[in-house]
Design a protein around this motif. Sequence first.
Motif, short mmCIF file in Angstrom:
data_model
loop_
_atom_site.label_atom_id
_atom_site.label_comp_id
_atom_site.label_asym_id
_atom_site.label_seq_id
_atom_site.Cartn_x
_atom_site.Cartn_y
_atom_site.Cartn_z
N ALA A 1 0.82 -1.20 0.00
CA ALA A 1 0.00 0.00 0.00
C ALA A 1 0.86 1.26 0.00
O ALA A 1 0.56 2.23 -0.70
CB ALA A 1 -0.94 -0.01 1.20
N LEU B 1 -4.33 -4.55 -2.97
CA LEU B 1 -4.95 -3.43 -2.26
C LEU B 1 -6.43 -3.72 -1.97
O LEU B 1 -6.92 -3.44 -0.87
CB LEU B 1 -4.83 -2.15 -3.09
N THR C 1 -5.42 5.80 -0.86
CA THR C 1 -5.88 4.48 -0.41
C THR C 1 -7.01 3.97 -1.29
O THR C 1 -6.78 3.34 -2.31
CB THR C 1 -6.32 4.53 1.08
#
Length: 515
Positions: free
Chosen positions: A211, A286, A262
């Motif tokens: 990430a 992810l 994100t």
Amino acid sequence: MDSVSWTGETACALQAALQMSNDAFAAYLRIGVRTVAGWHEKPNTKPQSAMQQLLDTALENATSAVKSRFAQLTAGPSTPPSDAEQRLAADPNIVAGLDWLDHHAGWEPGTARGRVAARLGLVDVQALRDRGSRRARVDQRRIAEALADYYGARTAPYGTYSATYDGSAATTSILTQPDWLDLECPLIATADRLSVIRAAEDARMPLSEEATARAVQRLAETLATGTRIVDMPLYRLLGIDVHKGRIGGQAGVSRFVGYALTMDLLENELVDALAADSPILGSLPLRDQYLPDLAAVLNVSGRLCAGGTLALCAIARPASPFRGDADYVLLVQERSGYVLNAARRLAVIPKGFHQPLTDIRADAQIGATLRREMEEEFFGRDDIDNTVSDQRRADPMHPSRLSEPMRWLMERPGRLRMECSGFGLNLVSGNFEFPGLIVIEDEEFWTRYGGVIEANWESSNLRQYSSLDPLLLAELISDVAWSNEGLFALLQGLRRLAQIGGSRVDLPAIEWKVE
């Protein structure tokens, strides 16, 4: 030269030193182009031993100039283009992203800046353009089908939104339920009741090594391509309670950079896997972390659930000897490649993130965002576009500051009708979506102001369709260039317009399903 610890990042540094494209570098090493692309996407990847030997040989056989460039690239940050360097050093929005990443990754202050600077020197802008073209070829249907496979069977009453029309079918990635559809909710204070409460602390969300690498890459690419990113406040959904005629629920306030680094990465991760014909399971680390199952999708209070509203806009036009009978003109946009969300996709207009301007509580109304987006995307109000200028006005939507067309619409009841037509959670990135319908009932508006409507920088093109052209509208629905949320809003908007449009409409019959 000392032995090299080969990673995706150092392999890309060798490529940059050789001044080769992805295709040329792959051919030079006699490996697949996908392997090279994978190094760019996953800079922390460690190549297998056979691949490391190929890289060692390539470096040993390189000229002294190539070796010198490679040493500079791997010794520290390279010199980026001056505009990118300036943004990295001084752009408060980039600085906010760097600070956010240092904090959430548990790094010492300044670490993110150094890593982004190093990645920036390796970004191949032409390769990014080529990747954008590959992404554009992955259509809405493939995305919806892939997400259906990823998330598997639904749990009643929830399911993905689909519809039948004119003998055809459309499917989307919007998770919804029957009680969330055909809301017919007027966007006025008595019915538009999303409230603001204190949100849980976003800082508790852990970031994996994968990430953090993707976040660094996003910031480097943003700098290299000149893409706009603004650390604006953003409503975060914490609870939802909607039914026919009323919108309720709770929202907190988060920041855009946390979303951009994100949840907003999930769409490109998925599309890149589909473009490369990679298997979905095992190719989406992810998504596996942030949005692994339907329980996570529905748990809006336990994750960062940002989103927004978008609306089908129908403007009454008078009869014309050239065009024909009185109708509504329906507006559709092709999204620009410079936006972070739904780039190069078809969408209704206006479309915007749900966010406050200055009044956090009052701006939580869905209608507040739609009115703001009308001013910004239709009538050229740059002063309320926080990607262009800072917000210093106490009340930027005060009647005295409205554009002339918007003021005219607001002066008399009955000229402007705004409704919310549904609610759903988009499986693409977990966003909440409030599709709406905007109807300008007074045909005098088109005569007065039709010529001043002009899409802003978020659109690359603006199309118009007649509400009396069912064949062309059926063709529009079937266009695979739609974003999933855009198609959701189009279908729900057309259903409602067919009910209230009278003789001005001749629309395809649309029936939705939740399955």
